[in-house]
Structures are given as C-alpha cells and as structure tokens.
Design a protein around this motif. Sequence first.
Motif, PDB file in Angstrom:
ATOM      1  N   VAL A 202       0.820  -0.844  -0.135  1.00 54.24           N
ATOM      2  CA  VAL A 202      -0.162  -0.209   0.379  1.00 54.24           C
ATOM      3  C   VAL A 202       0.347   1.171  -0.123  1.00 54.24           C
ATOM      4  O   VAL A 202       1.778   1.754   1.179  1.00 54.24           O
ATOM      5  CB  VAL A 202      -0.377   0.073   1.376  1.00 54.24           C
ATOM      6  CG1 VAL A 202      -1.807   1.371   0.712  1.00 54.24           C
ATOM      7  CG2 VAL A 202      -1.754  -1.360   1.342  1.00 54.24           C
ATOM      8  N   ARG A 203       0.573   2.103  -1.160  1.00 60.11           N
ATOM      9  CA  ARG A 203       1.867   3.595  -0.608  1.00 60.11           C
ATOM     10  C   ARG A 203       0.208   4.615  -1.277  1.00 60.11           C
ATOM     11  O   ARG A 203       0.000   4.801  -2.170  1.00 60.11           O
ATOM     12  CB  ARG A 203       2.583   3.109  -2.106  1.00 60.11           C
ATOM     13  CG  ARG A 203       3.906   4.230  -2.162  1.00 60.11           C
ATOM     14  CD  ARG A 203       4.803   3.353  -2.982  1.00 60.11           C
ATOM     15  NE  ARG A 203       4.078   2.794  -4.459  1.00 60.11           N
ATOM     16  CZ  ARG A 203       3.778   4.328  -5.476  1.00 60.11           C
ATOM     17  NH1 ARG A 203       4.486   5.449  -5.622  1.00 60.11           N
ATOM     18  NH2 ARG A 203       3.629   3.574  -7.008  1.00 60.11           N
ATOM     19  N   TYR A 204       0.223   5.515  -0.123  1.00 56.37           N
ATOM     20  CA  TYR A 204      -0.778   5.973   0.129  1.00 56.37           C
ATOM     21  C   TYR A 204      -0.166   7.308  -0.910  1.00 56.37           C
ATOM     22  O   TYR A 204       0.963   7.575  -0.979  1.00 56.37           O
ATOM     23  CB  TYR A 204      -1.054   6.801   1.305  1.00 56.37           C
ATOM     24  CG  TYR A 204      -1.827   5.492   2.114  1.00 56.37           C
ATOM     25  CD1 TYR A 204      -2.739   5.422   1.163  1.00 56.37           C
ATOM     26  CD2 TYR A 204      -1.604   5.036   3.265  1.00 56.37           C
ATOM     27  CE1 TYR A 204      -4.043   4.460   1.777  1.00 56.37           C
ATOM     28  CE2 TYR A 204      -2.654   3.956   3.971  1.00 56.37           C
ATOM     29  CZ  TYR A 204      -3.786   3.650   3.057  1.00 56.37           C
ATOM     30  OH  TYR A 204      -4.146   2.947   3.655  1.00 56.37           O
ATOM     31  N   GLY A 205      -0.905   8.324  -1.524  1.00 55.27           N
ATOM     32  CA  GLY A 205      -0.719   9.518  -2.156  1.00 55.27           C
ATOM     33  C   GLY A 205      -1.596   9.996  -2.297  1.00 55.27           C
ATOM     34  O   GLY A 205      -3.325  10.004  -2.324  1.00 55.27           O
ATOM     35  N   MET A 206      -1.463  11.168  -3.262  1.00 55.64           N
ATOM     36  CA  MET A 206      -2.375  12.267  -3.175  1.00 55.64           C
ATOM     37  C   MET A 206      -1.790  13.220  -4.718  1.00 55.64           C
ATOM     38  O   MET A 206      -0.691  13.207  -4.832  1.00 55.64           O
ATOM     39  CB  MET A 206      -2.285  13.245  -1.781  1.00 55.64           C
ATOM     40  CG  MET A 206      -3.159  14.583  -2.135  1.00 55.64           C
ATOM     41  SD  MET A 206      -3.455  15.503  -0.727  1.00 55.64           S
ATOM     42  CE  MET A 206      -3.918  14.781   0.393  1.00 55.64           C
TER      43      MET A 206
ATOM     44  N   GLY B  46      -5.125   8.443  -2.694  1.00 60.48           N
ATOM     45  CA  GLY B  46      -5.710   6.719  -2.141  1.00 60.48           C
ATOM     46  C   GLY B  46      -4.713   6.589  -2.711  1.00 60.48           C
ATOM     47  O   GLY B  46      -3.210   6.757  -2.086  1.00 60.48           O
ATOM     48  N   ASP B  47      -4.749   4.443  -2.568  1.00 54.20           N
ATOM     49  CA  ASP B  47      -3.803   3.791  -2.791  1.00 54.20           C
ATOM     50  C   ASP B  47      -2.777   4.733  -3.807  1.00 54.20           C
ATOM     51  O   ASP B  47      -3.629   4.177  -5.364  1.00 54.20           O
ATOM     52  CB  ASP B  47      -4.251   2.540  -2.640  1.00 54.20           C
ATOM     53  CG  ASP B  47      -2.886   1.233  -2.093  1.00 54.20           C
ATOM     54  OD1 ASP B  47      -1.605   2.333  -2.681  1.00 54.20           O
ATOM     55  OD2 ASP B  47      -3.125   0.200  -2.322  1.00 54.20           O
ATOM     56  N   MET B  48      -1.411   4.271  -4.511  1.00 58.53           N
ATOM     57  CA  MET B  48      -0.792   4.560  -5.399  1.00 58.53           C
ATOM     58  C   MET B  48      -0.735   2.923  -6.146  1.00 58.53           C
ATOM     59  O   MET B  48      -0.576   3.107  -7.554  1.00 58.53           O
ATOM     60  CB  MET B  48       0.462   5.321  -5.629  1.00 58.53           C
ATOM     61  CG  MET B  48      -0.144   6.720  -4.921  1.00 58.53           C
ATOM     62  SD  MET B  48      -0.238   7.868  -6.407  1.00 58.53           S
ATOM     63  CE  MET B  48      -0.155   9.348  -5.507  1.00 58.53           C
TER      64      MET B  48
ATOM     65  N   GLU C  22      -6.717   0.038  -9.576  1.00 63.55           N
ATOM     66  CA  GLU C  22      -7.475   0.090  -9.524  1.00 63.55           C
ATOM     67  C   GLU C  22      -8.177   1.677  -8.828  1.00 63.55           C
ATOM     68  O   GLU C  22      -9.597   2.183  -8.805  1.00 63.55           O
ATOM     69  CB  GLU C  22      -9.123  -1.334  -9.209  1.00 63.55           C
ATOM     70  CG  GLU C  22      -8.659  -1.608 -10.206  1.00 63.55           C
ATOM     71  CD  GLU C  22      -9.327  -1.773 -11.626  1.00 63.55           C
ATOM     72  OE1 GLU C  22     -10.233  -1.078 -11.935  1.00 63.55           O
ATOM     73  OE2 GLU C  22      -8.275  -1.899 -12.696  1.00 63.55           O
ATOM     74  N   SER C  23      -8.053   2.041  -8.153  1.00 63.60           N
ATOM     75  CA  SER C  23      -7.994   3.099  -7.547  1.00 63.60           C
ATOM     76  C   SER C  23      -7.744   4.826  -7.752  1.00 63.60           C
ATOM     77  O   SER C  23      -7.822   4.401  -8.880  1.00 63.60           O
ATOM     78  CB  SER C  23      -7.146   3.547  -6.362  1.00 63.60           C
ATOM     79  OG  SER C  23      -5.201   4.043  -6.767  1.00 63.60           O
ATOM     80  N   GLU C  24      -8.751   5.520  -7.602  1.00 61.57           N
ATOM     81  CA  GLU C  24      -9.293   6.673  -8.262  1.00 61.57           C
ATOM     82  C   GLU C  24      -7.937   6.910  -8.194  1.00 61.57           C
ATOM     83  O   GLU C  24      -8.191   8.094  -9.686  1.00 61.57           O
ATOM     84  CB  GLU C  24     -10.026   8.030  -7.233  1.00 61.57           C
ATOM     85  CG  GLU C  24     -10.440   9.232  -7.493  1.00 61.57           C
ATOM     86  CD  GLU C  24     -11.412   8.547  -8.810  1.00 61.57           C
ATOM     87  OE1 GLU C  24     -12.071   8.056  -9.276  1.00 61.57           O
ATOM     88  OE2 GLU C  24     -12.259   9.635  -9.345  1.00 61.57           O
ATOM     89  N   VAL C  25      -7.443   7.305  -7.603  1.00 67.67           N
ATOM     90  CA  VAL C  25      -5.469   8.218  -7.883  1.00 67.67           C
ATOM     91  C   VAL C  25      -4.988   7.240  -8.617  1.00 67.67           C
ATOM     92  O   VAL C  25      -3.947   8.171  -9.502  1.00 67.67           O
ATOM     93  CB  VAL C  25      -4.826   8.118  -6.576  1.00 67.67           C
ATOM     94  CG1 VAL C  25      -4.814   9.451  -5.452  1.00 67.67           C
ATOM     95  CG2 VAL C  25      -5.056   6.837  -6.039  1.00 67.67           C
TER      96      VAL C  25
END
Lengths: 235, 383
Positions: free
Chosen positions: A2-6, A200-202, A206-209
């Motif tokens: 998991v890699r959170y980003g914005m 979201g998760d980079m 399938e994530s929005e980001v």
Amino acid sequence: MVRYGMIIDLDRCVGCGACAVACKAENSVTSSTPEDYKKRRLMEWNRVITVFKGKYPNVSASIMPIICNHCENPPCVKVCPVDATYKTPYKSGEAAIYSAGEGEGVEGGLVLQRYERCIGCKYCMVACPYQQRFFNFYEQEEKDYHNPDVPRRITGIVEKCTFCVHRLKKAKAEGKKIGSPDGVEPACTEACPARTRTFGDMDDPESEVSKLLRSRRNYQLRADLGTNPQVYYLD
Amino acid sequence: MEYTKIEGKSIGYYGVILLFGILIAVGLFEFVKGMSIGQEDYGTSNIVPWGLPITAVVFFIGASAGALMLSSLTYVFGKEEYKPVSRISIYVAILLIIGALSTIEGELGRPERFINLMVFGATNLTSMFAVNAFLYSGYILLSVVYLWTTFREDLIRVTKILGASAAALAIFVHAGTGAIFGFIVAKELWFSPLLPVLFIIAALTSGVGLLILILTVTFRFTGHKMDEKLVVGLGKYLTAFLLIQLFFVFIENMVRTYGGLGGGEMTKFLFSGPYSFVFWVIQILFGTLVPIGILFARKTVLTVQIASLLAVIGVFAERFSLVIPGQSVPPVQVAGRAAMGFYGEPAIYSISGAEVAIILGVIGALGILYLVGLKVIKLLPSR
C-alpha cells in the motif's frame, strides 16, 4: 503493498484556503500570531502559495497548495539522528524497528514523527526541500475544540503533516474503505470545495488516484532532488 | 623538556575566573529559560532554524580539530621546536570540542533528551548528526589518552601512534561536520563535495590562529617568555593555511556562480543580500586578504598576533556566511517558477541576545576549565 499518495489538480484549485483551515482544525495545529508572521514562525501543515513566471504584463501564475510530500526517499528521515521521523512500512504487519508511534498499524509509506523522541535539533527542517516541517517555539495552548485523536505537541519539538493518520487508523479499525472518492480521506481533501485533491493507494491500479495519474500529465515538486514525492500535481 | 603548573593565587587569576563565572550565569539563565518556556526569544524561524549557536558549534569543532592536528607537529613529525606549545594545544583541543557539544546541547529544543542520540543514534546511521555523535565522543576519549601519554617519557612511541590517529580522527571529525551541511541536497549553498575539505582547511586556520592568541596571552600573563621564532613559525603555517583557504573559497564560489542552480537565487543572496557585508568585508577582506598581506609584509610577534585575530574572525564569518545565508532563501518549489510575495521572500535572521548568551556561557565555562587546567595539570613549559 500500500502506498498512499495524493493528487492535486491545479486546474481546479481556486486558492480559497479551505484546505489550510480544515487542516488546522483537524490536527489542532496551533494558531499563529502576527508576531509569528513577522518572525516567519507560522505553523502551516498545509499552505497555499502562488508561483509565477515572467514579468508584467507577460505573467502566468498558478495557485499551489503545498503539504508534506511524504517522499519515497525522504531527506528528513535520512538526517534524523534519533530516528524520530520515520516512514511507515508498505506492507501491513511489517513493523517499524522500534515503537511505531502514531502510525502504528497503518502501512502506506507515510512520513511521520515520533514526538516523544524528537530532541529538537532541527536538522530535518534544514533538510526538507519543501519547508514542511515546523518547530514549536513556545508551548501550545490547549483548547476545548482541539481534536482528541491527535497527540499534543510540546514545546521544542518539530511537527509536520501526517496525512491525517488518525483518520486512516480509525478507518482501518472500523474496516472502512480508505481513499477518494467514497472512502476516508484526509481533512484537506474532504474540505476542498472544488474537489481539487484525490487521496488513495498509488499501488492499487483500480484506485481513483492511479486512474487519474494515468490519464493526465503530472509532475512532482522538485523531482530533480530525487526525493520522489507521493504528492502529484496536475497542471 | 620540563613542564610546570601555574600558582593561580593572584587576584588577577580569581578575577578572570569570576568574570567567566558571570558569563556562565548569563548563559545558564538563558538555557534554563529556553528549556522551560521554549526558544521564543531566539532569532531563529521556521525558514532559518539554525542560528548563531550552530555557527559557533562549527567554529569550535574546527578550532579543536585544527589545534589537535597542530600538536602532531611535535609528537608525530618530531619538530621539537614546537614542543613548548604542543601539550597545551591538545588540552585546548579537548576543551573546544567539549564546548562545541555544550553549545549543541544549549541549542536543542529538548536538551533533556540529548541521551536519545546515544540510544537511537545507531539505528539511523545515515544521519551525519548520529555519526558525528560517535565520532566526537571517540575523539574526546582518544585526545584525553593522547594528552595523558605526553606526560610519560617512557611511552613516547605510543604518543606518536596516538598522535597520528588522533590527528587522523580530527580530520574525519571535521570532515563529518562539513558533511552535516555538504550532504543537504535542499540547500544550494551547502550541497557540495568541497565543503568537508574547505572545513578542514578552515579548521587549521582557526586552530592555529586561536592557539597563537591563547598561547601568547597565557605566556604573557604567566611571565613566561614566548620564543619569537616559535610564533613566527606558527605564523608561517597560518599564511599557508590562509592562502589555501582563499583558494578553496574562490573555487567554491566560482562553481556556485557558474552553475546557478535554482536560478542562482541563493548565490545572489550571499553576494548582494543583507549578509553580503559579512561575506565580502569581514570574511574576504579583513578575514583573509588583510592577514595574508600583514604576514607577507612582516612577521613579528605583534603582526602574527594581529593576523591571527583577523583570521579567527574571518573563519567565524566564513561559517556564518555559510550557515545563515544558506538557509535564508526559501528553495524553489517548481523549477523555473518563483513563489510570490511572503513565501518567496528570504527570511532575515537577526542575532538574538539569548543565543549570544548561550555561546558566552560556553566560552565562560571553557575559560574556567582552561585556567583550572593550567593550575592542576603541568601544561606550560618551565622556562
């Protein structure tokens, strides 16, 4: 992993500063006085700056919200002599070496600070190319409306944006979804009236980001320094 | 060669100790205040988090490394003519590094957590602070043993080995201090492989200069006669170090000017900003060119003393114009675009009384330790 980003879409940003206000309220970031402004001691985990190019009348300017970039290769973590600032692991269950601090149980490569360990040498502040680390020059006032989920910061230590790790932790504990558009997001993302930000998760295709990042041209701040920020800008 | 202690019973001796005691009191007051209510009185900000104390730390470490390397002239290279001052220069080196560590302690936001450096330092050895914490403590220990062996005539070979390794460690200690700045990619004026080297040569300059000043003053007041040949000999070393330093400063600034990273804003700020006076007048003119001129024109005890004083001030200015202007200009966020208004303006650091008090307190403590050392340890030649 998991890699959170914005992702911050500058075409949508109107520069209202709602993110800055929401951040202050959510994280109980201390209010600053005019004296602090003069002395350049503002506490702004989230600040909105204007960058420009050219000379009048040929000027182009853009409004740019800046938060901690939660770099993949963070200069602040590299220089911390007491390992107070650290990156949370990418895989769940993979523990940080000692106490995981505030980010315990949250994976995703967030850059966090162990307030109880910081000695206040300010080395991370000079190492950060984004100037997103803030020193407590005096004792913060405790207010009734302060968020109980966020730990209090004492005088003499450095603090920074956490990607609202307390929200992510809560969401994980309650089994809620994390990430835009329908999951839990940081306060700045939630507060933006123009939906400038996507969180979201980079690593999840399938994530929005991830979808947004594939579809548009994007850049990171000071990518030339090799920090590889996890905050991307669309222009 | 015989060594002796001083008597230390005169009014002057206790007067100077009292004076240093007052400095300690002032420093301690500000230290305790900073610890209890925070560093509100400091001149530092979020843009310039490192102020005058860090400048002083770098200066102290440099002078310490320089003084220790100088002692190796006698004990490693066998130049007997410097023997009268070599033992005392080791002592000064130990004092200065302790002074540097105390200044860091006084500058920390949470000084009571200092021990965390030893507890957690080993977990993050990519931090130059953590590496230096071990280098500095090793350096102090080695220097103390080295000083002890100089008292033992039978350990002369051990002294030689320890002297060589202490001098080598001193090089690493100061290169490590340079690396604190040289490794920071975010600051255009700091990020340079030349910085550790420049730090070593500046260390030698300030070490020799400070030693000449301390020794001539000490010898004068204790009634010892300082050999003019010795002072002039040290003056020759000072000349060489000043010339090399000037060359390195020149190269460093040529690269900065030529490269023009980040639009060259930080370099422009150094050359023509509010601190350009420190750079051009104090560092380059009075700190380097004038002493070189004086030393070339004539070498007597007085001219060497004047040149040393100027060189020491020059090295302090060199540290200042690295530390402060290096942080003042907010770095560019997007290449080719400048931040508008408040966020793009350079932050001006003004020296605050609290920070000066902490440095003065450390100087007071070092002064007392030095005087007590003269009284307790046989440091001065008995001639």
